[in-house]
Design a protein around this motif. Structure first.
Motif, mmCIF file in Angstrom:
data_model
loop_
_atom_site.group_PDB
_atom_site.id
_atom_site.type_symbol
_atom_site.label_atom_id
_atom_site.label_comp_id
_atom_site.label_asym_id
_atom_site.label_seq_id
_atom_site.Cartn_x
_atom_site.Cartn_y
_atom_site.Cartn_z
ATOM 1 N N THR A 145 0.912 -1.247 -0.037
ATOM 2 C CA THR A 145 0.237 -0.008 -0.042
ATOM 3 C C THR A 145 0.891 1.305 -0.038
ATOM 4 O O THR A 145 1.506 1.548 -1.087
ATOM 5 C CB THR A 145 -1.051 -0.087 1.326
ATOM 6 O OG1 THR A 145 -0.166 -0.067 2.425
ATOM 7 C CG2 THR A 145 -1.928 -1.196 1.320
ATOM 8 N N ASN A 146 1.172 1.849 1.030
ATOM 9 C CA ASN A 146 1.861 3.081 1.224
ATOM 10 C C ASN A 146 2.173 3.398 2.835
ATOM 11 O O ASN A 146 1.681 2.322 3.633
ATOM 12 C CB ASN A 146 1.228 4.370 0.847
ATOM 13 C CG ASN A 146 -0.176 4.438 1.509
ATOM 14 O OD1 ASN A 146 -0.383 4.348 2.422
ATOM 15 N ND2 ASN A 146 -1.382 4.049 0.532
ATOM 16 N N PHE A 147 3.094 4.324 3.079
ATOM 17 C CA PHE A 147 3.621 4.720 4.391
ATOM 18 C C PHE A 147 2.361 5.143 5.309
ATOM 19 O O PHE A 147 2.547 5.016 6.495
ATOM 20 C CB PHE A 147 4.762 5.450 4.439
ATOM 21 C CG PHE A 147 6.071 4.113 4.267
ATOM 22 C CD1 PHE A 147 6.403 3.924 2.866
ATOM 23 C CD2 PHE A 147 6.740 3.885 5.188
ATOM 24 C CE1 PHE A 147 7.408 3.057 2.834
ATOM 25 C CE2 PHE A 147 7.716 3.042 5.025
ATOM 26 C CZ PHE A 147 7.940 2.668 3.698
ATOM 27 N N GLY A 238 -0.573 21.690 5.304
ATOM 28 C CA GLY A 238 -0.502 20.946 4.252
ATOM 29 C C GLY A 238 -1.628 21.502 3.470
ATOM 30 O O GLY A 238 -1.785 22.667 2.984
ATOM 31 N N ASN A 239 -2.630 20.816 3.318
ATOM 32 C CA ASN A 239 -4.056 21.287 2.748
ATOM 33 C C ASN A 239 -5.029 21.140 3.930
ATOM 34 O O ASN A 239 -4.923 20.604 4.779
ATOM 35 C CB ASN A 239 -4.341 20.579 1.379
ATOM 36 C CG ASN A 239 -4.816 19.271 1.324
ATOM 37 O OD1 ASN A 239 -4.930 18.805 2.437
ATOM 38 N ND2 ASN A 239 -4.630 18.806 0.210
ATOM 39 N N ILE A 240 -6.356 21.405 3.586
ATOM 40 C CA ILE A 240 -7.336 21.711 4.580
ATOM 41 C C ILE A 240 -7.544 20.006 5.184
ATOM 42 O O ILE A 240 -7.976 19.802 6.106
ATOM 43 C CB ILE A 240 -8.621 22.256 4.118
ATOM 44 C CG1 ILE A 240 -9.323 22.679 5.250
ATOM 45 C CG2 ILE A 240 -9.400 21.441 2.933
ATOM 46 C CD1 ILE A 240 -9.055 23.383 6.231
ATOM 47 N N SER A 287 -14.716 12.644 9.176
ATOM 48 C CA SER A 287 -13.963 11.731 10.177
ATOM 49 C C SER A 287 -12.506 11.793 10.694
ATOM 50 O O SER A 287 -12.168 11.671 11.711
ATOM 51 C CB SER A 287 -14.028 10.007 9.685
ATOM 52 O OG SER A 287 -13.012 9.729 8.857
ATOM 53 N N GLN A 288 -11.802 12.475 9.416
ATOM 54 C CA GLN A 288 -10.482 12.593 9.800
ATOM 55 C C GLN A 288 -9.997 14.152 10.533
ATOM 56 O O GLN A 288 -9.057 14.198 11.166
ATOM 57 C CB GLN A 288 -9.472 12.828 8.639
ATOM 58 C CG GLN A 288 -9.545 11.230 8.046
ATOM 59 C CD GLN A 288 -8.351 11.054 6.852
ATOM 60 O OE1 GLN A 288 -7.895 12.201 6.553
ATOM 61 N NE2 GLN A 288 -8.359 9.839 6.450
ATOM 62 N N VAL A 289 -11.314 14.872 10.625
ATOM 63 C CA VAL A 289 -10.915 16.026 11.337
ATOM 64 C C VAL A 289 -11.689 16.178 12.763
ATOM 65 O O VAL A 289 -11.338 17.225 13.420
ATOM 66 C CB VAL A 289 -11.480 17.339 10.114
ATOM 67 C CG1 VAL A 289 -12.986 17.480 10.473
ATOM 68 C CG2 VAL A 289 -10.694 18.380 10.593
ATOM 69 N N GLN A 403 -3.703 11.189 -12.177
ATOM 70 C CA GLN A 403 -3.816 12.767 -11.232
ATOM 71 C C GLN A 403 -4.903 13.360 -11.916
ATOM 72 O O GLN A 403 -5.255 13.490 -13.215
ATOM 73 C CB GLN A 403 -2.457 13.356 -11.197
ATOM 74 C CG GLN A 403 -2.427 14.622 -10.577
ATOM 75 C CD GLN A 403 -1.114 15.092 -10.860
ATOM 76 O OE1 GLN A 403 -0.542 15.481 -11.909
ATOM 77 N NE2 GLN A 403 -0.593 15.624 -9.562
ATOM 78 N N LEU A 404 -5.763 14.115 -11.007
ATOM 79 C CA LEU A 404 -6.679 14.971 -11.453
ATOM 80 C C LEU A 404 -6.296 16.531 -11.230
ATOM 81 O O LEU A 404 -5.788 16.628 -10.274
ATOM 82 C CB LEU A 404 -8.003 14.658 -10.362
ATOM 83 C CG LEU A 404 -8.444 13.330 -10.281
ATOM 84 C CD1 LEU A 404 -9.928 13.640 -9.403
ATOM 85 C CD2 LEU A 404 -8.850 12.684 -11.533
ATOM 86 N N LEU A 405 -6.467 17.204 -12.413
ATOM 87 C CA LEU A 405 -6.020 18.731 -12.340
ATOM 88 C C LEU A 405 -7.235 19.429 -13.004
ATOM 89 O O LEU A 405 -7.987 19.183 -13.839
ATOM 90 C CB LEU A 405 -4.704 18.690 -13.206
ATOM 91 C CG LEU A 405 -3.705 18.102 -12.929
ATOM 92 C CD1 LEU A 405 -3.531 16.913 -14.278
ATOM 93 C CD2 LEU A 405 -2.364 18.633 -12.939
ATOM 94 N N VAL A 432 3.534 9.729 -12.374
ATOM 95 C CA VAL A 432 4.448 9.281 -11.257
ATOM 96 C C VAL A 432 4.262 9.817 -9.827
ATOM 97 O O VAL A 432 4.715 11.065 -10.043
ATOM 98 C CB VAL A 432 5.985 8.901 -11.656
ATOM 99 C CG1 VAL A 432 6.754 8.046 -10.763
ATOM 100 C CG2 VAL A 432 5.910 7.958 -13.249
ATOM 101 N N TYR A 433 4.247 9.022 -8.937
ATOM 102 C CA TYR A 433 4.270 9.944 -7.549
ATOM 103 C C TYR A 433 5.361 9.422 -6.788
ATOM 104 O O TYR A 433 6.051 8.603 -6.990
ATOM 105 C CB TYR A 433 2.950 9.544 -6.788
ATOM 106 C CG TYR A 433 2.602 8.141 -6.511
ATOM 107 C CD1 TYR A 433 1.829 7.290 -7.239
ATOM 108 C CD2 TYR A 433 3.593 7.509 -5.111
ATOM 109 C CE1 TYR A 433 1.513 5.891 -6.700
ATOM 110 C CE2 TYR A 433 3.187 6.267 -4.884
ATOM 111 C CZ TYR A 433 2.014 5.449 -5.589
ATOM 112 O OH TYR A 433 1.880 4.152 -5.181
#
Ligand code: CBY
Length: 433
Positions: A145-147, A238-240, A287-289, A403-405, A432-433
């Motif tokens: 998955t990811n870190f 970071g962002n909101i 939920s995360q905020v 990616q969405l832009l 690529v990320y």
């Protein structure tokens, strides 16, 4: 006699000032409470019978001050059923970790989750999933998955005293570009969960060997400094959408910060200001905020006393509905491009009704010209996640994604949430990320 009194008062004062102690300095006040209640209700009403239950939502509701016991019990039953019955093999490691935290926050034992006759030990399961993540790193250089999820895994295993070596974990989560950066951008979300995981390692279980203790301190210092470097003038970190997690991380790591390095109340008010604008209408975002508004963190799940909870969040039975009216049409340009190997770059003009989401634009384009604009997606806890366009698949082991832009700038919302506007230039780009 008087001396004892003075000592007692000083003691009380120290307790009050201690980080994470009785200090309620950075939580909502009574006047702001309706905003928190609003988020809680949105999360509750978002529960959809056809979608799998979401552990992040129960976790957040459990960390709130106000409760609706029937709803929480209902969610716990559904989660237990999902874990015990559905193919848990299909869970990612981070999902198992969130299930564990939600169970623990509900004063239920994650080692013994049962529903309809089947029982599962989620801690054992996470130990296996975590091992598979480490094996993938050994083979491919990337986790499965990811870190962010690895940090959730460590946090959950640490809280439940699962099998976890502090020495190898501190090496796993040490500073590193591939771990904490996504597409050149520092991931505050990932760093924030990593801080919580480290603080857990520091404070739970056996005393640590001095070398490991030092390594953990170094990691936390690096993470905290990096998070603080992402602090913006308006208080966001970071962002909101990463701000809530960053608040959790910074509130448990005050000893790593210079005095005045972070103004918690400014950040809190920034988040509160965004609630009425619908910024957290995605239940995952809410939920995360939520816990950071109550001055609580995911480290508090082991300290909750369920029998003491008030049952004081009444809900009306009617779910809020939005009025439907005839809306004008708007026109946007939509581009799909392979930004990695430059094999295609196709554009189309699309007409949708005002207030439409990015996903709608993608659907209309696909209908108009499937050979160029066909796409696939999976349903994640955040909503639709785009997995392929023109048959070109995102691949975790190659660190590629779609990616969405908008007008060349990456979006901070997914395709199911981002509302498009007239003459906007939308793009989905293989990156690529
Ligand atoms: N959760 C996870 O594993 C996700 C971890 C996370 C760091 C997450 C953000 C943080 C969080 N707070 O939940 C994350 N995103 C990751 C790791 C990723 C990568 C996923 C692949 C992998 N290695 O696992 C990747 C590919 C880099 C990625 N996110 C892509 C995207 C884009 C999705 C586009 C698509 N194909 O559909 C997108 C839309 C960015 C873009 N412009 O293309 C994106 N992410 C966004 C916006 C976000 C934020 C969502 C905010 C919102 N309101 O919708 C995010 C909170 C999150 C979810 N991603 Co990612 C980050 C932020 O802006 N603060 C564990 C699981 C068990 O729940």
């Amino acid at each position: 006699m008087r001396r004892t009194l003075v000592i007692m008062l000083v003691g009380l004062l120290l307790l009050y000032l201690a980080p994470g102690g009785l200090c309620q300095g950075c939580a909502v006040n009574e006047a702001e409470r309706p905003l928190v209640r609003d988020l809680q209700k949105k999360m509750i009403y978002s529960v959809n019978v056809s979608a799998p239950p979401n552990p992040s939502i129960l976790l957040a509701l459990r960390l709130a001050q106000e409760h609706n016991k029937r709803i929480e019990q209902d969610m716990l039953n559904k989660l237990s059923q999902d874990a015990a019955e559905r193919a848990v093999a299909s869970f990612s490691s981070g999902q198992v970790a969130l299930h564990i935290l939600a169970q623990q926050a509900s004063c239920s034992d994650p080692r013994c989750v049962s529903a309809n006759g089947s029982t599962i030990n989620l801690v054992r399961l996470l130990e296996q999933k975590f091992k598979a993540e480490l094996q993938n790193i050994a083979i491919h250089g990337n986790p499965l998955t990811n870190f962010y999820q690895l940090s959730l895994d460590v946090l959950a295993l640490c809280q439940l005293n699962g099998r976890l070596s502090p020495a190898s974990t501190s090496a796993l989560l040490s500073p590193g570009h591939k771990k904490y950066y996504l597409g050149g951008q520092f991931s505050v979300d990932t760093a924030a969960v990593a801080v919580l995981a480290h603080i857990c390692l520091q404070t739970r279980g056996q005393p640590l060997p001095p070398k490991v203790y030092k390594k953990i301190r170094q990691n936390v210092q690096w993470l905290v400094d990096k998070i603080l470097a992402e602090k913006r003038r308006d208080g966001e970190i970071g962002n909101i959408y990463s701000t809530g997690l960053a608040m959790q991380a910074l509130s448990v790591s005050s000893s790593y910060q210079k005095p005045g390095a972070w103004n918690c109340l400014q950040t809190l008010h920034r988040v509160l200001d965004k609630i009425p604008q619908g910024t957290f209408k995605n239940p995952m975002a809410a939920s995360q905020v939520l816990s950071s508004l109550e001055n609580r963190t995911y480290l508090d799940v082991s300290r909750l006393n369920c029998s003491m909870d008030p049952d004081n969040l009444p809900l009306s039975t009617a779910r809020p509905t939005s009025p439907t009216s005839r809306l004008p049409s708007i026109r946007v340009t939509y581009t799909v491009a392979d930004g990695v190997n430059n094999t295609f770059n196709d554009s189309i003009s699309v007409t949708v009704t005002q207030g439409s989401i990015f996903f709608k634009v993608m659907e209309v384009a696909q209908d108009k010209d499937p050979s160029k604009f066909s796409f696939t997606y999976t349903q994640s806890s955040w909503g639709p996640y785009i997995t392929s366009v023109q048959g070109l698949q995102a691949d975790n082991n190659h660190r590629t994604y779609w990616q969405l832009l908008s007008n060349g700038i990456p979006l901070s919302q997914g395709a199911g949430d981002y509302v498009v506007s007239n003459s906007e230039r939308l793009e989905v780009k293989f990156t690529v990320y």
